[in-house]
Write an enzyme that holds these catalytic residues in place. Structure first.
Site, short mmCIF file in Angstrom:
data_model
loop_
_atom_site.label_atom_id
_atom_site.label_comp_id
_atom_site.label_asym_id
_atom_site.label_seq_id
_atom_site.Cartn_x
_atom_site.Cartn_y
_atom_site.Cartn_z
N ASP A 11 -6.35 2.02 -5.22
CA ASP A 11 -5.58 2.24 -6.44
C ASP A 11 -5.31 3.74 -6.54
O ASP A 11 -6.24 4.54 -6.68
CB ASP A 11 -6.36 1.75 -7.67
CG ASP A 11 -5.49 1.61 -8.89
OD1 ASP A 11 -4.30 2.01 -8.83
OD2 ASP A 11 -5.98 1.10 -9.92
N ASP A 105 1.46 1.23 -6.27
CA ASP A 105 0.30 2.11 -6.09
C ASP A 105 -1.02 1.37 -5.90
O ASP A 105 -2.08 1.97 -6.02
CB ASP A 105 0.18 3.04 -7.30
CG ASP A 105 -0.07 2.28 -8.60
OD1 ASP A 105 0.25 1.08 -8.65
OD2 ASP A 105 -0.57 2.88 -9.56
N GLU A 106 -0.95 0.10 -5.56
CA GLU A 106 -2.18 -0.69 -5.52
C GLU A 106 -2.07 -1.77 -4.46
O GLU A 106 -1.03 -2.40 -4.31
CB GLU A 106 -2.43 -1.31 -6.89
CG GLU A 106 -3.72 -2.05 -7.06
CD GLU A 106 -3.88 -2.62 -8.46
OE1 GLU A 106 -4.93 -3.23 -8.72
OE2 GLU A 106 -2.94 -2.49 -9.28
#
Length: 521
Positions: A11, A105-106
């Site tokens: 993350d 983003d993960e």
């Protein structure tokens, strides 16, 4: 579940805001808020410096401005975020073929599938190398969680924030989960959490003690069994490389409620076309058209129509969306509109062209009656030319003399620009121009990290001018064309009619040390 912590969850830390800080050296270490800047905008991401004041994602932007009036408020630059995300995902795919992106983003990674890890030591080493590679390639930080299941890996990455690595060793899961809130578990939202709280269950340990039968009685068979298994740290979900999309949709929230029915119809047509563009970009088609309308009183209506087969034809989607709009009362005003397509497939059905033709014939019939959508009254059709060019806070620009920079704010016929690049060694100088200055143009963002040769060639004229102590460096004034100098604040930022900028160094130091209360702004 496996017996080694070989499932990794990455993350990125405050991703949008971190990209902006990396791109704009003058904002590093300062409160940055990214999101919609209109009166109905919401926060997409807040930097950790902004979170000190209580600003968080999904918060109304107006509330964020009250809490942190001196933060830098920027519009999102999704093209840049996607570019950086692709760099990060490429690093993940070097570790394993099984990478499951959850957002820009993960992502989850099965390290064992790629041979990158097989036990705790090798998993920890792979996670440390990944964090170093991300920093080297993008200049950003990410938090890594390692565990034997997806649920636990995600919990570990939350504990690792910001910029850390946490490994949950097999055999310690129950002890770790026991005291945690039930809201920690996937699938436990506000409603389920309140339901469990009323039954006296607030922690994961109490959830496990309640037993499967009691949870099934309270929540139903599927939900109750799933939560009981997670409370026991059982999660056998695999990392899936390709996640199939269930729908494609677009929506817009308007700064001012739309009252004109004709304007509502035009907006629906525009949204339908954008939705089809996304469909075609994803290489899919859809069978069910969905219209979403949020009215002036926040009531939300959803209407849908299922076609004979999947389509990606814009005329078909427009016609269906307009038929759905006919059944919605927009009296009083509309604050949000959305068009979506579900029932996705990777093919289209040819006979839908006949349906499109029928829609065109219907449009011609309405035109004969003076009601065609393309016949717009003169008062509506005449769109006045914009009085001035529009510059958005955070937008990348380039000036013929000063080089690359970004917009700090605009208004009253002026635009304030700070001239700096991601590789600038010091804060760039601020200059104010007329909004119609022919030497100023919008450009694409620069890469966050470049090689030595690229960095040398990217040196900006504005940087060299400021480094040699050019105009404005001695007396704290930045020349604004046309109406004389514009005063700078103590941190070198110019006063701007739109969007207040970071406070001075002492103020920001208090923010980082947490010495100011959130309510104080």
């Amino acid at each position: 579940m496996r017996n080694a912590p070989t499932i990794l969850h990455l993350d990125m830390d405050a991703f949008f805001a971190s990209v902006e800080q990396a791109s704009k050296p003058s904002l590093r270490g300062k409160a940055v808020v990214v999101g919609g800047l209109g009166p109905r905008g919401v926060v997409a991401t807040a930097s950790y410096e902004a979170r000190v004041f209580g600003v968080h994602s999904a918060m109304p932007m107006a509330q964020a401005r009250r809490l942190a009036p001196n933060a830098a408020y920027l519009v999102p630059r999704f093209a840049l975020y996607r570019s950086v995300s692709e760099q990060v995902m490429a690093l993940l795919r070097e570790l394993s073929p099984l990478v499951e992106p959850l957002s820009l983003d993960e992502a989850f990674v099965d390290l064992e599938a790629g041979g990158a890890a097989w036990d705790e030591e090798s998993a920890r080493s792979a996670g440390a190398r990944l964090r170093a590679d991300i920093r080297s390639v993008t200049g950003l930080t990410g938090s890594v969680g390692l565990a034997a299941s997806k649920m636990l890996a995600k919990i570990a990455s939350e504990q690792a924030k910001p910029d850390g690595l946490v490994v949950i060793e097999p055999g310690t899961e129950r002890a770790l989960l026991g005291p945690m809130s039930v809201r920690t578990l996937p699938g436990v939202g506000p409603a389920t959490g309140d339901h469990l709280r009323r039954a006296g269950i607030t922690t994961v340990g109490e959830l496990a003690e309640a037993g499967e039968d009691e949870l099934v009685r309270m929540l139903g068979k599927a939900h109750g069994q799933a939560l009981f298994a997670m409370a026991l740290a059982h999660d056998d979900r695999p990392v899936v490389a390709e996640r199939e999309a269930k729908s494609v949709s677009v929506e817009d929230t308007y700064d001012v409620d739309i009252h004109d029915r004709l304007r509502v119809g035009l907006e629906v047509r525009r949204l339908a076309d954008r939705c089809v563009q996304r469909l075609r970009g994803a290489g899919v088609s859809g069978r069910t058209i969905v219209l979403k309308v949020r009215r002036y009183d926040f009531s939300t209506l959803t209407r849908s129509e299922t076609l004979r087969g999947p389509t990606d034809d814009p005329a078909v989607v427009r016609e269906a969306a307009e038929r759905l709009l006919d059944s919605v009362d927009t009296t009083g005003g509309v604050r949000l509109l959305g068009v979506g397509v579900t029932g996705l497939a990777d093919y289209t059905q040819e006979d839908l062209f006949a349906q499109a033709a029928e829609g065109e014939r219907a449009a011609r019939e309405r035109a004969a009656e003076g009601l065609a959508e393309d016949v717009v009254p003169e008062a509506v059709a005449e769109q006045p030319e914009p009085a001035e060019r529009q510059w958005r806070a955070g937008q990348d620009v380039r000036h013929a003399e000063w080089g690359h920079g970004w917009v700090q704010g605009s208004g009253l016929g002026r635009v304030t620009v700070r001239f700096e690049t991601p590789q600038s060694k010091q804060r760039g100088r601020v200059r104010t121009f007329r909004v119609d200055d022919a030497a100023l143009e919008s450009v694409e963002p620069l890469p966050l990290v470049v090689g030595p040769e690229s960095a040398k060639s990217a040196a900006e004229p504005g940087e060299s001018a400021s480094s040699r102590g050019g105009e404005g460096s001695a007396d704290g004034l930045a020349e604004g064309p046309g109406k004389g100098p514009t005063a700078l604040r103590d941190d070198g930022t110019a006063s701007s009619p739109e969007g207040r900028l970071p406070a001075d160094e002492a103020d920001e130091r208090r923010v980082r040390e947490g010495k100011r209360s959130p309510a104080g702004g």
